[in-house]
Design a protein around this motif. Sequence first.
Motif: not given
Length: 510
Positions: A175-188
């Motif tokens: 889950c930490p990796q999933i949320m980190a990737v999701l945070g990056s996508l939201v920023l993009y």
Amino acid sequence: MERGDRQPLVRKSSSSYRTFPESTARRLDKEYLRSLHNKRLYLAVFAAVLGNFSFGFALVYPSPVIPALEAHPSPALKLDQHTAPWFGSVFTLGAAAGGLSAMLLNDCLGRKLSIMFSAVPSALGYALLAGAQGLWMLLLGRVLTGYAGGVTSASIPVYISEISHPGVRGMLGACPQIMAVLGSLVLYALGKYLWLVLDWRWLAVAGEVPVLAMVLLLCFMPNSPRFLLSQGKEEEALGSLCWLRGEDTDYAREYEQIKDSVRKQSRQVSCAELKDPFLYKPILIAGGMRFLQQLSGVTCILVYLQPIFKKTSVILKAEYDAALVGLVRLSAVAIAAVSMDKAGRKILLFVSAGVMLVSNLTMGLYIHFTPASHNGTVANTTLVSSASLPAEPTNYITLIPLLATMFFIMGYAMGWGPITWLLMSEILPLKARGVASGLCVVVSWLTAFTLTQFFLPVVNAFGLEVPFLFFAVISAGNILFTGCCVPETKGRSLEQIEAFFRTGRRSFLR
């Protein structure tokens, strides 16, 4: 079950550290796992991994902001070719400092309070970025958000592993990796569609939202039972485990197992004990995995993704390619989350390293053998300067670097991305878990900073194919490291994993 009936089971479970696996202990463990209710556990994990969402958001924050600052009318905020790279890279230095401080915070404050503490530098860093009036405020804001990311990188995986049970620890560990990737996508997404309408400063304001939500939710979550027991807070630890597992389950049996393990490791680590294989082997394995993970090139590729696509004349626009790679990364991490408790950690690490090897080798050979007209709009432009040039794809062969990068990110995200963090929190012994996890984060981010700083000079001096061929060699080393050094921890409690390193008997992990 009455307490008088439960004591023999506790003693049998404790002795199973020496004779595991026993059929009775296995049956009881399976029955216990089936009886658990995980809603509260999932809520606690969600509250914690909001810190990883903020980390992923902050990591790629420069991607949409640097173009805006390069065109900024104020000389105090305008970035050039010398200051722009520092605006992106100082984040990793802050993350290394955060990992270093987490070595003390994890053991002094505890895992939950360390995660909550990270909200202070994170909120301050975003405030500096939102209200920046000069370059020093921009750089300090990046350092502070990086520092917060380093603390959460060392604390959140440990917290999740210590509150989870073996049945879902692999899924929750991803889950930490999933949320980190999701945070990056939201920023993009915000960077592409909002900063054109609003000011770029609002991206920093948006970064405050997950930080505040994390603090509010964690106020109502329990601390790790293992940490509470290590502090002598037995009643609080029992209450924490009861809250996480459910009152109608036989959580007292698990509590006794944890208590027995903590009792064996109640003393602090001494310098003489570092010679004990029980301590140095898991620390070397965890640190080695973090080192090899960064040497595989993932941070360089993510940081310079759009310039790489421009240089190789990928057939689509670079910003769309980057978003496509991000979606692939998110999907691959999700696949890893649902499969690592079934397929196991090692098989995913093997597949992950193999895919990364083929992808990097394909990319390096493509760049080396493809004519210059298909490999960069202008043959002599640097990687950074090529990012500002329009792409001129002339052949569908330019899909090769896009596909190779997508497969690299997919391979990384399904194994060497999430599993290195999970295994770090699983195999490190309790008495050294706080310090050792911080040390692993320091190794990781110092490696990332060094590699990112040398990437551009190497590309400009020797060509873009050289780093990719180097990453391919490292990926081959990852396969050997997995086969020779990494134990399989699927379905095993943290106590059983520690027993394996203490005794060296592989029967504990079968």
